[in-house]
Design an enzyme around this catalytic site. Structure first.
Site, PDB file in Angstrom:
ATOM      1  N   CYS A   1      28.651 -96.770 157.758  1.00 56.49           N
ATOM      2  CA  CYS A   1      27.582 -97.956 158.402  1.00 56.49           C
ATOM      3  C   CYS A   1      27.086 -98.434 158.261  1.00 56.49           C
ATOM      4  O   CYS A   1      26.607 -99.297 158.018  1.00 56.49           O
ATOM      5  CB  CYS A   1      26.598 -96.726 159.509  1.00 56.49           C
ATOM      6  SG  CYS A   1      27.738 -94.994 159.474  1.00 56.49           S
TER       7      CYS A   1
ATOM      8  N   HIS B   1      17.647 -98.545 160.223  1.00 57.23           N
ATOM      9  CA  HIS B   1      19.026 -98.406 160.834  1.00 57.23           C
ATOM     10  C   HIS B   1      18.382 -96.917 162.060  1.00 57.23           C
ATOM     11  O   HIS B   1      19.783 -97.575 162.884  1.00 57.23           O
ATOM     12  CB  HIS B   1      19.220 -97.347 159.495  1.00 57.23           C
ATOM     13  CG  HIS B   1      20.836 -97.207 159.535  1.00 57.23           C
ATOM     14  ND1 HIS B   1      22.029 -96.847 159.686  1.00 57.23           N
ATOM     15  CD2 HIS B   1      21.272 -95.712 159.284  1.00 57.23           C
ATOM     16  CE1 HIS B   1      23.100 -96.454 159.509  1.00 57.23           C
ATOM     17  NE2 HIS B   1      22.673 -96.003 159.310  1.00 57.23           N
TER      18      HIS B   1
ATOM     19  N   GLU C   1      14.108 -92.329 157.345  1.00 58.66           N
ATOM     20  CA  GLU C   1      13.852 -93.746 156.549  1.00 58.66           C
ATOM     21  C   GLU C   1      13.113 -94.032 157.389  1.00 58.66           C
ATOM     22  O   GLU C   1      11.555 -95.034 157.017  1.00 58.66           O
ATOM     23  CB  GLU C   1      14.687 -93.697 158.316  1.00 58.66           C
ATOM     24  CG  GLU C   1      14.990 -96.017 158.216  1.00 58.66           C
ATOM     25  CD  GLU C   1      15.572 -96.515 159.426  1.00 58.66           C
ATOM     26  OE1 GLU C   1      15.653 -97.620 158.976  1.00 58.66           O
ATOM     27  OE2 GLU C   1      16.108 -95.918 159.591  1.00 58.66           O
TER      28      GLU C   1
ATOM     29  N   LYS D   1      20.015 -99.457 168.703  1.00 60.00           N
ATOM     30  CA  LYS D   1      21.372 -99.051 168.422  1.00 60.00           C
ATOM     31  C   LYS D   1      21.259 -98.396 169.889  1.00 60.00           C
ATOM     32  O   LYS D   1      21.907 -97.897 170.416  1.00 60.00           O
ATOM     33  CB  LYS D   1      21.451 -97.626 167.310  1.00 60.00           C
ATOM     34  CG  LYS D   1      22.185 -98.197 166.106  1.00 60.00           C
ATOM     35  CD  LYS D   1      22.141 -97.569 164.918  1.00 60.00           C
ATOM     36  CE  LYS D   1      22.042 -97.933 163.514  1.00 60.00           C
ATOM     37  NZ  LYS D   1      22.147 -98.784 163.132  1.00 60.00           N
TER      38      LYS D   1
ATOM     39  N   HIS E   1      25.665 -97.181 168.313  1.00 57.39           N
ATOM     40  CA  HIS E   1      26.177 -96.934 166.983  1.00 57.39           C
ATOM     41  C   HIS E   1      27.211 -97.682 166.767  1.00 57.39           C
ATOM     42  O   HIS E   1      28.566 -96.954 166.875  1.00 57.39           O
ATOM     43  CB  HIS E   1      26.282 -95.951 166.842  1.00 57.39           C
ATOM     44  CG  HIS E   1      25.991 -96.047 165.006  1.00 57.39           C
ATOM     45  ND1 HIS E   1      26.469 -96.962 164.063  1.00 57.39           N
ATOM     46  CD2 HIS E   1      25.384 -94.934 163.248  1.00 57.39           C
ATOM     47  CE1 HIS E   1      26.343 -96.663 162.676  1.00 57.39           C
ATOM     48  NE2 HIS E   1      25.551 -95.540 162.180  1.00 57.39           N
TER      49      HIS E   1
ATOM     50  N   PHE F   1      26.712 -92.771 155.503  1.00 58.36           N
ATOM     51  CA  PHE F   1      27.245 -91.517 154.938  1.00 58.36           C
ATOM     52  C   PHE F   1      28.369 -91.667 153.351  1.00 58.36           C
ATOM     53  O   PHE F   1      28.752 -92.871 153.526  1.00 58.36           O
ATOM     54  CB  PHE F   1      27.791 -91.600 155.982  1.00 58.36           C
ATOM     55  CG  PHE F   1      27.494 -90.141 157.443  1.00 58.36           C
ATOM     56  CD1 PHE F   1      26.228 -89.650 157.231  1.00 58.36           C
ATOM     57  CD2 PHE F   1      28.583 -90.221 158.121  1.00 58.36           C
ATOM     58  CE1 PHE F   1      26.136 -89.099 158.488  1.00 58.36           C
ATOM     59  CE2 PHE F   1      27.936 -89.351 158.995  1.00 58.36           C
ATOM     60  CZ  PHE F   1      26.767 -88.651 159.365  1.00 58.36           C
TER      61      PHE F   1
END
Length: 404
Positions: free
Chosen positions: A163, A295, A306, A327, A332, A392
């Site tokens: 990502c 994010h 976050e 998003k 996403h 990830f």
């Protein structure tokens, strides 16, 4: 140190087929997430929503000789690149061709090609596939086609960090220009993972929402997959000034870190260090930041972690800095998401408009940020921004942009 600016932008994503349409959707808070349609084996999917690029006709952009070579992710990249180069006014000929390159991010490369050909071999029992399968599925396909279309003979590569792919690609483009390896880089990212195999794989992670993306909200229950991408023209500042180019913003800093922890669970330390490195690289203080594009995936773990990282970095003024996750609008886009999210940063810097976090029903006490709920905020004086991407594998990439 050589300074780097943006002189062109292009995008194809669920909010629109170009930058003006995308920015209009961000201003109005229009959501591009809805029921999935037209996917092979869609009835076997547990998750039936996504953010699709609708109304996109590849035949309108590519002739019959070229189209068989292009997976959907490469199509998005090429159309976006054409828009960005057109806005920049650059012609890559002569010596400039040798001083120009491309760095693109993608997490999965030609996912639709992989999906289609596994079905051909395993479900249909065929023993041959199309001879262009490898050129279509390889991660560097978009970057290579962009270099060929525009005659870019300098650095060329693809970056794949899940990502964070787009942000890592754009950060590397910044460093290449700063270091003197190029004067111009086409950079960003694209993804086309909305196919049966792509969605089924993400379902296995149990991080997908079945009813919508609600970052930082109390009722959030997962991410929503999207597709698309964006491309930018990164250019050395004096090179841009010499030709009288319009400068959209300065790419002022970049920070990247690794959590070195868990393959899927986020940590607070890695994002904190990445944001601090981006600020230091840009010569900015935390109080200079007027907007953060988070994010903000809409998962329980990411948003909580976050939010805590942002409060650690921004300190006393954290409650006063708008922090939205687009998003919630476009889904996403995995390897393409950071590039599309950079458009929201340009909107904040150039127009003073903060794109909202839509679908926001109630705040979560564990996500203490100003999430700009549901409605865009206008008339905000934004001089510098951060754009976060946390992947990830614990790979974090943060860009700092400045108004110029």
């Amino acid at each position: 140190m050589r300074r780097v600016v943006i002189t062109g932008a292009g995008s194809v994503n669920p909010l629109g087929h170009d930058v003006p349409a995308t920015l209009a959707a961000m201003r109005s808070g229009r959501c591009g997430i809805g029921p999935l349609s037209g996917l092979v084996d869609q009835d076997r999917l547990a998750v039936q929503i996504g953010a699709q690029v609708t109304g996109f006709d590849p035949a309108a952009h590519f002739d019959r000789q070229r189209l068989p070579l292009l997976d959907r992710f490469a199509q998005f990249a090429l159309v976006s690149a054409r828009q960005a180069v057109a806005q920049s006014g650059l012609a890559f000929d002569g010596a400039l061709a040798d001083r120009s390159g491309v760095v693109m991010g993608t997490a999965g490369g030609g996912n639709t090609t992989v999906d289609d050909n596994y079905r051909t071999v395993h479900a249909e029992g065929k023993n041959r596939v199309h001879p262009f399968v490898v050129p279509r599925l390889m991660h560097n396909a978009a970057a290579s086609h962009m270099s060929m279309e525009f005659g870019l003979r300098g650095p060329g590569l693809a970056v794949s960090t899940a990502c964070a792919s787009s942000n890592h690609a754009m950060g590397l483009a910044l460093q290449l220009i700063r270091g003197g390896a190029a004067d111009v880089i086409l950079t960003g990212g694209s993804e086309a993972m909305l196919c049966f195999g792509g969605l089924k794989a993400w379902e296995g992670l149990r991080v997908m929402s079945r009813d919508g993306c609600r970052p930082f909200a109390a009722s959030r229950n997962g991410l929503v997959m999207g597709e698309g991408g964006a491309v930018f023209v990164f250019e050395e500042l004096e090179h841009a000034r010499a030709r009288g180019a319009e400068v959209l913003a300065e790419v002022a800093g970049f920070g990247m870190t690794s959590d070195a922890g868990d393959i899927v669970a986020p940590t607070q330390d890695g994002p904190v260090r990445a944001m601090q490195l981006a600020l230091a690289d840009a010569g900015l203080a935390a109080e200079d930041i007027g907007y953060v594009n988070a994010h903000g995936t809409g998962t329980t773990a990411n948003d909580r972690t976050e939010a805590r990282a942002l409060n650690a970095v921004l300190g006393a003024q954290a409650a006063h800095v708008p922090v939205s996750s687009t998003k919630s609008l476009h889904g996403h886009l995995i390897g393409g998401t950071g590039a599309v999210e950079l458009l929201a940063c340009l909107l904040a810097l150039r127009e003073g408009v903060i794109a909202p976090t839509v679908n926001f029903d109630a705040p979560d006490p564990e996500c203490a940020v100003d999430a700009v709920p549901n409605v865009a905020r206008h008339g905000v004086d934004v001089r510098a921004v951060l754009s976060n991407a946390f992947a990830f594998g614990g790979l974090n990439a943060v860009l700092a942009l400045r108004r110029i």
